[in-house]
Design a protein around this motif. Structure first.
Motif, PDB file in Angstrom:
ATOM      1  N   LYS A 128      10.771  -4.309   4.793  1.00  0.00           N
ATOM      2  CA  LYS A 128      10.836  -3.069   4.004  1.00  0.00           C
ATOM      3  C   LYS A 128      11.026  -3.384   2.525  1.00  0.00           C
ATOM      4  N   GLN A 129      11.926  -4.320   2.239  1.00  0.00           N
ATOM      5  CA  GLN A 129      12.181  -4.703   0.848  1.00  0.00           C
ATOM      6  C   GLN A 129      10.952  -5.353   0.227  1.00  0.00           C
ATOM      7  N   LEU A 130      10.256  -6.175   0.997  1.00  0.00           N
ATOM      8  CA  LEU A 130       9.042  -6.819   0.496  1.00  0.00           C
ATOM      9  C   LEU A 130       7.979  -5.767   0.195  1.00  0.00           C
ATOM     10  N   ALA A 131       7.833  -4.777   1.087  1.00  0.00           N
ATOM     11  CA  ALA A 131       6.865  -3.702   0.866  1.00  0.00           C
ATOM     12  C   ALA A 131       7.200  -2.931  -0.410  1.00  0.00           C
ATOM     13  N   LEU A 132       8.484  -2.665  -0.644  1.00  0.00           N
ATOM     14  CA  LEU A 132       8.889  -1.962  -1.867  1.00  0.00           C
ATOM     15  C   LEU A 132       8.550  -2.779  -3.109  1.00  0.00           C
ATOM     16  N   GLN A 133       8.783  -4.079  -3.015  1.00  0.00           N
ATOM     17  CA  GLN A 133       8.500  -4.948  -4.160  1.00  0.00           C
ATOM     18  C   GLN A 133       6.995  -5.035  -4.426  1.00  0.00           C
ATOM     19  N   ILE A 134       6.198  -5.133  -3.349  1.00  0.00           N
ATOM     20  CA  ILE A 134       4.740  -5.156  -3.501  1.00  0.00           C
ATOM     21  C   ILE A 134       4.275  -3.835  -4.111  1.00  0.00           C
ATOM     22  N   ARG A 135       4.874  -2.731  -3.652  1.00  0.00           N
ATOM     23  CA  ARG A 135       4.504  -1.421  -4.196  1.00  0.00           C
ATOM     24  C   ARG A 135       4.811  -1.344  -5.690  1.00  0.00           C
ATOM     25  N   GLU A 136       5.969  -1.845  -6.092  1.00  0.00           N
ATOM     26  CA  GLU A 136       6.314  -1.867  -7.520  1.00  0.00           C
ATOM     27  C   GLU A 136       5.293  -2.681  -8.311  1.00  0.00           C
ATOM     28  N   ASN A 137       4.908  -3.825  -7.750  1.00  0.00           N
ATOM     29  CA  ASN A 137       3.873  -4.641  -8.397  1.00  0.00           C
ATOM     30  C   ASN A 137       2.585  -3.838  -8.558  1.00  0.00           C
ATOM     31  N   LEU A 138       2.170  -3.183  -7.468  1.00  0.00           N
ATOM     32  CA  LEU A 138       0.911  -2.430  -7.486  1.00  0.00           C
ATOM     33  C   LEU A 138       0.961  -1.281  -8.497  1.00  0.00           C
ATOM     34  N   MET A 139       2.078  -0.582  -8.560  1.00  0.00           N
ATOM     35  CA  MET A 139       2.196   0.535  -9.506  1.00  0.00           C
ATOM     36  C   MET A 139       2.077   0.023 -10.942  1.00  0.00           C
ATOM     37  N   SER A 140       2.698  -1.112 -11.216  1.00  0.00           N
ATOM     38  CA  SER A 140       2.580  -1.721 -12.539  1.00  0.00           C
ATOM     39  C   SER A 140       1.130  -2.117 -12.814  1.00  0.00           C
ATOM     40  N   GLU A 141       0.473  -2.656 -11.794  1.00  0.00           N
ATOM     41  CA  GLU A 141      -0.915  -3.115 -11.947  1.00  0.00           C
ATOM     42  C   GLU A 141      -1.885  -1.939 -12.095  1.00  0.00           C
ATOM     43  N   VAL A 142      -1.594  -0.822 -11.421  1.00  0.00           N
ATOM     44  CA  VAL A 142      -2.391   0.406 -11.614  1.00  0.00           C
ATOM     45  C   VAL A 142      -2.225   0.875 -13.054  1.00  0.00           C
ATOM     46  N   ASN A 143      -0.991   0.887 -13.552  1.00  0.00           N
ATOM     47  CA  ASN A 143      -0.724   1.306 -14.936  1.00  0.00           C
ATOM     48  C   ASN A 143      -1.416   0.399 -15.949  1.00  0.00           C
ATOM     49  N   ASN A 144      -1.609  -0.857 -15.585  1.00  0.00           N
ATOM     50  CA  ASN A 144      -2.297  -1.803 -16.479  1.00  0.00           C
ATOM     51  C   ASN A 144      -3.815  -1.742 -16.334  1.00  0.00           C
ATOM     52  N   GLY A 145      -4.289  -0.825 -15.478  1.00  0.00           N
ATOM     53  CA  GLY A 145      -5.730  -0.600 -15.365  1.00  0.00           C
ATOM     54  C   GLY A 145      -6.461  -1.528 -14.414  1.00  0.00           C
ATOM     55  N   TYR A 146      -5.725  -2.277 -13.580  1.00  0.00           N
ATOM     56  CA  TYR A 146      -6.385  -3.221 -12.682  1.00  0.00           C
ATOM     57  C   TYR A 146      -6.945  -2.556 -11.420  1.00  0.00           C
ATOM     58  N   PHE A 147      -6.310  -1.466 -10.974  1.00  0.00           N
ATOM     59  CA  PHE A 147      -6.722  -0.784  -9.748  1.00  0.00           C
ATOM     60  C   PHE A 147      -6.883   0.709 -10.001  1.00  0.00           C
ATOM     61  N   GLN A 148      -7.511   1.407  -9.054  1.00  0.00           N
ATOM     62  CA  GLN A 148      -7.760   2.838  -9.170  1.00  0.00           C
ATOM     63  C   GLN A 148      -6.448   3.613  -9.323  1.00  0.00           C
ATOM     64  N   THR A 149      -6.457   4.626 -10.160  1.00  0.00           N
ATOM     65  CA  THR A 149      -5.237   5.409 -10.396  1.00  0.00           C
ATOM     66  C   THR A 149      -4.819   6.203  -9.168  1.00  0.00           C
ATOM     67  N   GLU A 150      -5.773   6.555  -8.301  1.00  0.00           N
ATOM     68  CA  GLU A 150      -5.431   7.329  -7.098  1.00  0.00           C
ATOM     69  C   GLU A 150      -5.031   6.438  -5.914  1.00  0.00           C
ATOM     70  N   LEU A 151      -4.885   5.150  -6.156  1.00  0.00           N
ATOM     71  CA  LEU A 151      -4.509   4.212  -5.092  1.00  0.00           C
ATOM     72  C   LEU A 151      -3.163   4.586  -4.487  1.00  0.00           C
TER      73      LEU A 151
END
Length: 199
Positions: A128-151
């Motif tokens: 669960k903690q790893l999933a939360l950390q991966i999610r935080e990474n992904l949200m940062s990466e979405v904000n940096n324009g690497y992935f779709q905003t609706e991801l």
């Protein structure tokens, strides 16, 4: 410090490390309740009093192993976050590198991984903690324009945990695929999908 003092210290650290290694193997194969301190010290060629020099109890050595596994995962997941300014052509390789780090950690610490990611009561909380950390990474990466905003970053994080968990057991531990191969195939699948390329 005298040479004699240094040697004693080094020997002590080696004994402690040996106890941790053997304990990880015993916990991974036998589970917490079936693992005995007497077996750990016997396999280490040490005495029970020596064990108690380093660890207060079976619970203490087990919790140190769990903490070591959790910290390793936390560090690797933090390192895998994509920093701003990466060229888009370099993204797949950069993501593959981060995922390879996790699989390599699992491959090099199989007993620890069996305890921390699969067998222990703490395993579900660690995931669960790893999933939360991966999610935080992904949200940062979405904000940096690497992935779709609706991801759906929560869903993607859970998917990644499931993929990592299953492939570790079926491909990594049996030696069917290397960490690099697994990471590369996962990244290719998630970034490019399964549909044939259009002409």
């Amino acid at each position: 410090m005298s040479k004699r003092g240094r040697k004693k210290g080094a020997s002590g650290e080696q004994s402690r490390a040996l106890l941790l290694t053997i304990a990880a193997e015993e916990f991974a194969h036998n589970g917490y309740y079936e693992t005995k301190i007497s077996t750990i010290v016997q396999k280490a060629g040490l005495t029970q009093p020596t064990f108690y020099l380093y660890f207060k109890s079976k619970e203490a050595i087990f919790q140190e192993l769990i903490a070591s596994f959790k910290q390793g995962l936390v560090d690797l997941t933090k390192e895998s976050r994509l920093e701003p300014g990466i060229d888009f052509d370099a993204l797949p390789l950069r993501i593959t590198k981060g995922l390879t780090g996790i699989f390599t950690f699992f491959a090099e610490n199989q007993h620890l991984t069996r305890i921390g990611f699969f067998n222990s009561l703490e395993a579900e909380e660690i995931k669960k903690q790893l999933a939360l950390q991966i999610r935080e990474n992904l949200m940062s990466e979405v904000n940096n324009g690497y992935f779709q905003t609706e991801l759906d970053t929560c869903l993607v994080a859970e998917i990644l945990i499931g993929i990592i968990e299953r492939l570790t057991l079926t491909k990594l531990f049996p030696g069917i695929k290397t960490p690099e191969e697994l990471a590369s195939e996962i990244v290719h699948l998630l970034l490019n999908g399964m549909l044939p390329k259009s002409e």
